[in-house]
Design a protein around this motif. Structure first.
Motif, PDB file in Angstrom:
ATOM      1  N   GLY A  96      11.126  22.854 -23.183  1.00 53.91           N
ATOM      2  CA  GLY A  96      12.067  23.931 -22.945  1.00 53.91           C
ATOM      3  C   GLY A  96      11.816  24.650 -21.640  1.00 53.91           C
ATOM      4  N   ALA A  97      12.701  25.600 -21.324  1.00 53.92           N
ATOM      5  CA  ALA A  97      12.689  26.258 -20.017  1.00 53.92           C
ATOM      6  C   ALA A  97      11.392  27.005 -19.748  1.00 53.92           C
ATOM      7  N   ALA A  98      10.870  27.742 -20.741  1.00 49.64           N
ATOM      8  CA  ALA A  98       9.673  28.559 -20.516  1.00 49.64           C
ATOM      9  C   ALA A  98       8.463  27.685 -20.195  1.00 49.64           C
ATOM     10  N   ARG A  99       8.232  26.656 -21.002  1.00 47.70           N
ATOM     11  CA  ARG A  99       7.098  25.764 -20.760  1.00 47.70           C
ATOM     12  C   ARG A  99       7.277  25.013 -19.447  1.00 47.70           C
ATOM     13  N   ARG A 100       8.511  24.624 -19.158  1.00 47.60           N
ATOM     14  CA  ARG A 100       8.790  23.884 -17.931  1.00 47.60           C
ATOM     15  C   ARG A 100       8.470  24.726 -16.701  1.00 47.60           C
ATOM     16  N   SER A 101       8.836  25.992 -16.731  1.00 47.64           N
ATOM     17  CA  SER A 101       8.543  26.876 -15.599  1.00 47.64           C
ATOM     18  C   SER A 101       7.047  27.044 -15.399  1.00 47.64           C
ATOM     19  N   ALA A 152       0.849  -1.193   0.000  1.00 51.88           N
ATOM     20  CA  ALA A 152       0.000   0.000   0.000  1.00 51.88           C
ATOM     21  C   ALA A 152       0.887   1.247   0.000  1.00 51.88           C
ATOM     22  N   LEU A 153       0.741   2.076  -1.011  1.00 50.05           N
ATOM     23  CA  LEU A 153       1.516   3.309  -1.098  1.00 50.05           C
ATOM     24  C   LEU A 153       0.886   4.376  -0.212  1.00 50.05           C
ATOM     25  N   THR A 154       1.718   5.138   0.458  1.00 51.37           N
ATOM     26  CA  THR A 154       1.198   6.200   1.328  1.00 51.37           C
ATOM     27  C   THR A 154       0.990   7.508   0.580  1.00 51.37           C
ATOM     28  N   GLY A 155       1.598   7.648  -0.595  1.00 46.70           N
ATOM     29  CA  GLY A 155       1.440   8.887  -1.343  1.00 46.70           C
ATOM     30  C   GLY A 155       2.445   8.971  -2.467  1.00 46.70           C
ATOM     31  N   GLY A 156       2.598  10.184  -3.007  1.00 46.90           N
ATOM     32  CA  GLY A 156       3.508  10.378  -4.117  1.00 46.90           C
ATOM     33  C   GLY A 156       4.168  11.744  -4.058  1.00 46.90           C
ATOM     34  N   THR A 157       5.367  11.831  -4.617  1.00 51.12           N
ATOM     35  CA  THR A 157       6.135  13.071  -4.646  1.00 51.12           C
ATOM     36  C   THR A 157       6.489  13.403  -6.083  1.00 51.12           C
ATOM     37  N   VAL A 158       6.263  14.658  -6.454  1.00 45.62           N
ATOM     38  CA  VAL A 158       6.593  15.140  -7.795  1.00 45.62           C
ATOM     39  C   VAL A 158       7.739  16.131  -7.669  1.00 45.62           C
ATOM     40  N   THR A 159       8.818  15.896  -8.412  1.00 44.78           N
ATOM     41  CA  THR A 159       9.969  16.788  -8.370  1.00 44.78           C
ATOM     42  C   THR A 159      10.341  17.237  -9.781  1.00 44.78           C
ATOM     43  N   SER A 160      11.104  18.317  -9.833  1.00 43.02           N
ATOM     44  CA  SER A 160      11.649  18.813 -11.098  1.00 43.02           C
ATOM     45  C   SER A 160      13.012  19.422 -10.816  1.00 43.02           C
ATOM     46  N   ARG A 161      14.043  18.836 -11.426  1.00 41.03           N
ATOM     47  CA  ARG A 161      15.429  19.306 -11.243  1.00 41.03           C
ATOM     48  C   ARG A 161      15.785  19.433  -9.754  1.00 41.03           C
ATOM     49  N   GLY A 162      15.362  18.446  -8.986  1.00 40.87           N
ATOM     50  CA  GLY A 162      15.707  18.384  -7.570  1.00 40.87           C
ATOM     51  C   GLY A 162      14.798  19.153  -6.646  1.00 40.87           C
ATOM     52  N   ARG A 163      13.841  19.898  -7.181  1.00 42.42           N
ATOM     53  CA  ARG A 163      12.919  20.681  -6.344  1.00 42.42           C
ATOM     54  C   ARG A 163      11.574  19.971  -6.247  1.00 42.42           C
ATOM     55  N   GLY A 178      12.372  -0.430   0.554  1.00 42.97           N
ATOM     56  CA  GLY A 178      12.602   1.008   0.684  1.00 42.97           C
ATOM     57  C   GLY A 178      11.359   1.698   1.195  1.00 42.97           C
ATOM     58  N   ASP A 179      11.116   2.909   0.707  1.00 41.89           N
ATOM     59  CA  ASP A 179       9.924   3.622   1.166  1.00 41.89           C
ATOM     60  C   ASP A 179       8.697   3.160   0.386  1.00 41.89           C
ATOM     61  N   ASP A 180       7.553   3.725   0.750  1.00 45.07           N
ATOM     62  CA  ASP A 180       6.299   3.304   0.135  1.00 45.07           C
ATOM     63  C   ASP A 180       5.628   4.469  -0.590  1.00 45.07           C
ATOM     64  N   ARG A 181       6.441   5.254  -1.293  1.00 43.46           N
ATOM     65  CA  ARG A 181       5.912   6.404  -2.029  1.00 43.46           C
ATOM     66  C   ARG A 181       6.286   6.309  -3.505  1.00 43.46           C
ATOM     67  N   ALA A 182       5.342   6.703  -4.347  1.00 43.03           N
ATOM     68  CA  ALA A 182       5.624   6.837  -5.773  1.00 43.03           C
ATOM     69  C   ALA A 182       6.375   8.153  -5.995  1.00 43.03           C
ATOM     70  N   ARG A 183       7.253   8.173  -7.014  1.00 40.21           N
ATOM     71  CA  ARG A 183       8.031   9.371  -7.294  1.00 40.21           C
ATOM     72  C   ARG A 183       7.980   9.671  -8.792  1.00 40.21           C
ATOM     73  N   LEU A 184       7.663  10.919  -9.111  1.00 44.75           N
ATOM     74  CA  LEU A 184       7.636  11.388 -10.495  1.00 44.75           C
ATOM     75  C   LEU A 184       8.663  12.497 -10.642  1.00 44.75           C
ATOM     76  N   HIS A 185       9.639  12.272 -11.499  1.00 43.76           N
ATOM     77  CA  HIS A 185      10.686  13.255 -11.776  1.00 43.76           C
ATOM     78  C   HIS A 185      10.379  13.885 -13.133  1.00 43.76           C
ATOM     79  N   LEU A 186       9.906  15.115 -13.125  1.00 41.27           N
ATOM     80  CA  LEU A 186       9.573  15.819 -14.363  1.00 41.27           C
ATOM     81  C   LEU A 186      10.810  16.582 -14.832  1.00 41.27           C
ATOM     82  N   GLU A 187      11.626  15.903 -15.622  1.00 47.78           N
ATOM     83  CA  GLU A 187      12.926  16.446 -15.997  1.00 47.78           C
ATOM     84  C   GLU A 187      12.908  17.017 -17.416  1.00 47.78           C
ATOM     85  N   PRO A 188      13.873  17.877 -17.746  1.00 47.06           N
ATOM     86  CA  PRO A 188      13.890  18.502 -19.077  1.00 47.06           C
ATOM     87  C   PRO A 188      13.858  17.497 -20.225  1.00 47.06           C
ATOM     88  N   GLY A 189      14.532  16.343 -20.062  1.00 49.67           N
ATOM     89  CA  GLY A 189      14.557  15.350 -21.130  1.00 49.67           C
ATOM     90  C   GLY A 189      13.359  14.428 -21.162  1.00 49.67           C
TER      91      GLY A 189
END
Length: 370
Positions: A338-343, A70-81, A189-200
């Motif tokens: 690109g940077a503008a859309r990503r921001s 059972a997952l407790t939740g999820g974390t969304v990150t972008s470039r480490g933030r 490990g932990d019980d959280r899903a992780r989404l890394h929204l990276e430039p590539g």
């Protein structure tokens, strides 16, 4: 006289769950599956709250909870933030369980409810509607035969040959992307899903029962090796996926299609044969289970059976369209940009994750409202 009330073509998660629900309600059911051996391919792992509710309808939810994580939740990150850190409410967790175990548990449940209902090694070559009943023309052990039923449910997957022969239609709808996934074992490990929204492009990571994680990368070309896959995860996220053992990455295209109709006389489409959506997070499997419960109610409830089936088709196609729009949005959020859309995207996600909007975002992520 027909051999059974309902014959189901295909023993995937959709066909097996429907058969379990029908058998539990006293309906005589047969499931025809062309393969005979166990299928250990790494496919759907996510079971959302509506999927758990469907499993409860089949009387098998407790068996799933005993094996799943059972997952407790999820974390969304972008470039480490961190853009969003969302927790599932108690009782609304997403479960993860490899599809091989999902199908095994459903097959065991069907064997308890209707011994002998699952017939493997049976190739269905065609189905023929005949007034208020239908026949399935089959081949088993090199011999031809047939199975007659009052209804035949076609649940043989996205590449259904039966659907394509009949007048159901099959059209592409917007939303597609290429991905590669890899299941990596290891210590718990932990019980959280992780989404890394990276430039590539997005990198997704889901914990698995017993330790390890499933990694999914959006990439236009398949990876030549496991090492290349691990290198790309490291480049985009800075994370080391650990010891991959003998695991090999699997590439797939997330495309979307929808049938024009789901009911043709005594024939009914279900699951991926009826609608294809992005499989990431088990969306297709859970949507199929929701539809299976709806179909079971239409086949066993009081009143006009044909009207109930038409309502099943109408509501299920509308739910599929909603799920496909959500999947298209999710794919767009994880695309290279690109940077503008990503921001702009990052600001939007932070905004959506707050307060009531965050609860609504969690609802769409866990397939509520379908």
């Amino acid at each position: 006289m027909p051999e059974c009330d309902v014959a189901v073509v295909g023993a995937g998660p959709a066909g097996l769950l429907l058969a379990c629900v029908l058998a539990r309600r006293g309906v005589s059911v047969i499931v025809l599956e062309k393969t005979s051996g166990r299928d250990d391919r790494s496919r759907a792992i996510g079971i959302h709250p509506p999927g758990v509710a469907a499993l409860s309808t089949a009387g098998v939810a407790d068996a799933f909870r005993a094996e799943a994580l059972a997952l407790t939740g999820g974390t969304v990150t972008s470039r480490g933030r961190v853009l969003a850190d969302l927790d599932f409410a108690p009782g609304q967790e997403v479960l993860t369980l490899p599809q091989a175990r999902t199908q095994a548990l459903l097959a065991d449940r069907l064997a308890d409810l209707a011994p002998g209902a699952l017939r493997t090694g049976v190739l269905v070559r065609n189905v023929l509607p005949e007034g208020h009943a239908a026949r399935a023309l089959i081949e088993r052990d090199g011999r031809e035969g047939e199975v007659s039923a009052r209804r035949i449910v076609i649940a043989d997957g996205v590449h259904s040959g039966i659907r394509d022969v009949l007048a159901f239609g099959w059209r592409r709808v917007p939303g597609e992307a290429d991905y590669t996934m890899l299941d990596v074992g290891g210590a718990a490990g932990d019980d959280r899903a992780r989404l890394h929204l990276e430039p590539g492009g997005v990198v997704e990571s889901f914990p698995l029962p017993g330790g390890g994680r499933r990694w999914v990368i959006r990439a236009d070309a398949p990876f030549r090796s496991t090492a290349a896959f691990a290198d790309m995860v490291r480049q985009r996220t800075g994370e080391d996926i650990g010891d991959t053992g003998d695991a090999l990455p699997q590439s797939f295209r997330a495309a979307q299609h929808r049938a024009g109709r789901l009911v043709f006389g005594p024939l009914v489409l279900l699951g991926d044969a009826a609608h294809e959506i992005s499989p990431i997070g088990g969306q297709g499997m859970n949507l199929a289970w929701i539809a299976a419960c709806r179909l079971a109610a239409a086949l066993t409830g009081p009143g006009d059976r044909e009207a109930a089936l038409e309502a099943y088709a109408r509501v299920s196609l509308r739910a599929a369209a909603t799920a496909q729009r959500r999947a298209r949005f999710n794919m767009a959020m994880g695309a290279p940009m690109g940077a503008a859309r990503r921001s702009a995207r990052d600001v939007a996600i932070r905004t959506l994750a707050r307060g009531g909007s965050g609860r609504r975002l969690l609802g769409t992520m866990t397939m509520s409202g379908l």
